[in-house]
Enzyme design. Structure first.
Site, mmCIF file in Angstrom:
data_model
loop_
_atom_site.group_PDB
_atom_site.id
_atom_site.type_symbol
_atom_site.label_atom_id
_atom_site.label_comp_id
_atom_site.label_asym_id
_atom_site.label_seq_id
_atom_site.Cartn_x
_atom_site.Cartn_y
_atom_site.Cartn_z
ATOM 1 N N GLU A 63 0.812 -1.218 0.000
ATOM 2 C CA GLU A 63 0.000 0.000 0.000
ATOM 3 C C GLU A 63 0.844 1.267 0.000
ATOM 4 O OE1 GLU A 63 -2.628 -3.272 1.014
ATOM 5 O OE2 GLU A 63 -0.658 -2.663 1.796
ATOM 6 N N HIS A 132 -10.545 -5.765 8.334
ATOM 7 C CA HIS A 132 -11.451 -5.875 7.190
ATOM 8 C C HIS A 132 -12.773 -5.171 7.476
ATOM 9 C CE1 HIS A 132 -8.659 -9.198 6.603
ATOM 10 N NE2 HIS A 132 -9.030 -9.271 5.336
#
Length: 328
Positions: A63, A132
């Site tokens: 990322e 998540h």
């Protein structure tokens, strides 16, 4: 002029991305599995096939590298749209976002705009685990230089994503993942969109005001429908943009109702609701009949999926807060 089309929130985001890419060849899509797979939630489905691998780019699982590369592209005049696969995966890129993305335009005295969008599926409700199902929006709202928006319905998703891409400022674009395929609505692709940085009254009421954004807007609308059956009229406001905050409709509402409940999935402590509560108390102190109350996630790490329904704000917790405002 085409007729409105019924779409899911996921399809509306896909259509918004497609329209932005058609209108501007400088718009690129980047992220893990966004190309061949079409994204873990299929938001980018079909885009690589139609626009090619040079504009829809499958990146490594890194990322920080994804966002760092997007910074360089934005400095060269491109408009990268970065997908972070899940909310909790954004933290490896946090340094890039708060130290480079947020500050470049200011640092350069306005000479180097940073036209990039970082899409983040956020919130719970999908039976997943920590990293998540999180709601990290307050960390970005607290960072000057970033715009932060949260869609709650397909029509807004379609329009707001295109508006964010067109902005010369970096935008954190929050997408309520549990609504991707469950929220459906009409999208008029030819309609003039509402301004991106404005909140909106989505249900009028007279007795108390509910303020929400993203996934909890539908929760508040459900609560207002149940309250109406019991003779209580609740006004519901969708903030839509978290930075900058448009609280004018909220102030106008609270001056009429005298009561405010702010609802979000993020932890209550130092969440966006805390800022809303503080500013409304300052602006509407003499109109309030009760303290501003907040309903949100508990101050714990996100729980195992089997008990997430006890963590997330639901209709009963919202209505309980409304009841408590009438106890004063």
């Amino acid at each position: 002029m085409s007729a409105p089309v019924t779409m899911s929130l996921a399809k509306a985001l896909n259509a918004g991305l497609r329209r932005a890419m058609e209108n501007d060849p400088k718009v690129l899509v980047m992220g893990e599995d966004v190309g061949t797979l079409g994204g873990v939630f299929r938001i980018t489905d079909g885009l690589q096939k139609d626009f090619g691998e040079d504009r829809v780019i499958d990146t490594p699982l890194a990322e920080s590298g994804i966002v760092g590369t997007a910074v360089g592209l934005a400095m060269r005049g491109y408009r990268p749209v970065v997908e972070i696969q899940f909310d909790g995966f954004v933290y490896p890129a946090y340094d890039q976002i708060v130290c480079q993305v947020a500050k470049m335009h200011f640092r350069s005295g306005g000479r180097t705009p940073m036209p990039m969008v970082i899409r983040i599926p956020f919130g719970g409700g999908i039976g997943a685990v920590e990293h998540h199902s999180e709601s990290p929006e307050a960390q970005f709202v607290h960072t000057p230089g970033l715009k932060v928006v949260a869609c709650s319905n397909p029509a807004d998703a379609y329009a707001m994503l295109q508006q964010a891409i067109a902005s010369d400022d970096p935008v954190i674009f929050l997408e309520p993942k549990r609504l991707y395929h469950s929220a459906k609505g009409e999208v008029d692709v030819d309609a003039a969109p509402a301004p991106l940085w404005q909140s909106r009254v989505v249900r009028a009421g007279t007795d108390a005001t509910l303020v929400a954004y993203g996934p909890t807007v539908s929760t508040c609308l459900d609560a207002a429908a149940v309250a109406a059956e019991e003779g209580r009229s609740l006004e519901v406001i969708d903030l839509r943009t978290l930075s900058p905050l448009d609280l004018v409709p909220v102030e106008e509402s609270v001056r009429r109702t005298g009561r405010l409940v702010v609802v979000h999935e993020a932890h209550v402590t130092l969440g966006v609701g805390a800022e809303v509560a503080a500013r409304i108390t300052e602006a509407c102190f003499h109109s309030l009949e009760a303290p501003v109350l907040r309903v949100g996630g508990y101050d714990t790490p996100y729980p195992p999926a089997r008990i997430e329904e006890h963590f997330l704000p639901d209709l009963d917790r919202v209505l309980d807060a409304v009841d408590r405002t009438f106890d004063y």
